[in-house]
Design a protein around this motif. Structure first.
Motif, mmCIF file in Angstrom:
data_model
loop_
_atom_site.group_PDB
_atom_site.id
_atom_site.type_symbol
_atom_site.label_atom_id
_atom_site.label_comp_id
_atom_site.label_asym_id
_atom_site.label_seq_id
_atom_site.Cartn_x
_atom_site.Cartn_y
_atom_site.Cartn_z
ATOM 1 N N TYR A 13 0.901 -1.320 0.149
ATOM 2 C CA TYR A 13 0.112 -0.092 -0.145
ATOM 3 C C TYR A 13 0.958 1.317 -0.092
ATOM 4 O O TYR A 13 0.616 2.224 -0.670
ATOM 5 C CB TYR A 13 -0.809 -0.152 1.325
ATOM 6 C CG TYR A 13 -1.740 0.914 1.545
ATOM 7 C CD1 TYR A 13 -2.968 1.174 0.459
ATOM 8 C CD2 TYR A 13 -1.732 2.005 2.291
ATOM 9 C CE1 TYR A 13 -4.003 2.367 0.660
ATOM 10 C CE2 TYR A 13 -2.543 3.316 2.278
ATOM 11 C CZ TYR A 13 -3.630 3.149 1.563
ATOM 12 O OH TYR A 13 -4.414 4.314 1.609
ATOM 13 N N ARG A 83 -6.602 2.284 -5.458
ATOM 14 C CA ARG A 83 -7.946 2.752 -5.082
ATOM 15 C C ARG A 83 -8.870 1.997 -4.431
ATOM 16 O O ARG A 83 -9.654 2.413 -3.577
ATOM 17 C CB ARG A 83 -8.549 3.623 -6.579
ATOM 18 C CG ARG A 83 -7.513 4.766 -6.793
ATOM 19 C CD ARG A 83 -8.198 5.661 -7.999
ATOM 20 N NE ARG A 83 -7.239 6.675 -8.410
ATOM 21 C CZ ARG A 83 -7.060 7.807 -7.780
ATOM 22 N NH1 ARG A 83 -7.858 8.195 -6.863
ATOM 23 N NH2 ARG A 83 -6.450 8.982 -8.186
ATOM 24 N N TYR A 86 -7.863 1.560 -1.119
ATOM 25 C CA TYR A 86 -8.054 2.875 -0.211
ATOM 26 C C TYR A 86 -9.615 2.570 0.120
ATOM 27 O O TYR A 86 -10.116 3.081 1.158
ATOM 28 C CB TYR A 86 -7.813 3.745 -1.030
ATOM 29 C CG TYR A 86 -8.274 5.258 -0.439
ATOM 30 C CD1 TYR A 86 -7.624 5.790 0.734
ATOM 31 C CD2 TYR A 86 -9.177 5.906 -0.819
ATOM 32 C CE1 TYR A 86 -7.812 6.783 1.360
ATOM 33 C CE2 TYR A 86 -9.543 7.275 -0.496
ATOM 34 C CZ TYR A 86 -8.920 7.635 0.773
ATOM 35 O OH TYR A 86 -9.382 8.691 1.382
ATOM 36 N N LYS A 90 -11.350 2.555 3.925
ATOM 37 C CA LYS A 90 -12.012 3.548 4.211
ATOM 38 C C LYS A 90 -13.535 2.943 4.728
ATOM 39 O O LYS A 90 -13.998 3.150 5.801
ATOM 40 C CB LYS A 90 -12.550 4.163 2.985
ATOM 41 C CG LYS A 90 -11.626 5.620 2.959
ATOM 42 C CD LYS A 90 -12.136 6.717 2.129
ATOM 43 C CE LYS A 90 -13.089 6.414 1.019
ATOM 44 N NZ LYS A 90 -13.458 7.665 0.177
#
Length: 106
Positions: A13, A83, A86, A90
């Motif tokens: 990451y 993405r 990510y 989240k």
């Protein structure tokens, strides 16, 4: 062998985050520390192992090799994978709102 998705390691990451701007190995170690706000410090052994694996998986590519140092860059596939990861992270944070006194916390 291409990257098959799924959760990324912390090392992967942060390498991808740091490669949003092409970098060579030595600079990359500093960029990883910077983008992680000092939480992640990666040594050369770990870094080059991760870079090699990610290159095989098509997440990064060699932008330049002048014989002395290799400059890496994130690929389109790598940016997409970053993405997706990510968004997954989240969602995990949002799911953890129960710890903040959210619903279901009695």
């Amino acid at each position: 062998m291409a990257y098959n998705g799924g959760p990324m390691t912390e090392a992967m990451y942060y390498v991808l985050l740091a490669l949003m701007h092409p970098n060579h190995g030595y600079q990359l170690m500093h960029a990883i520390t910077e983008v992680s706000n000092g939480r992640v410090k990666m040594g050369p052994g770990t870094l080059y192992g991760v870079l090699s694996r990610m290159q095989k998986d098509g997440l990064i590519s060699l932008a330049e090799d002048d014989g002395r140092r290799k400059t890496y860059e994130i690929t389109h596939e790598g940016e997409h994978a970053l993405r997706v990861e990510y968004d997954r992270l989240k969602s995990m944070i949002q799911d953890g709102n129960i710890l903040e006194g959210g619903e279901g916390n009695e």
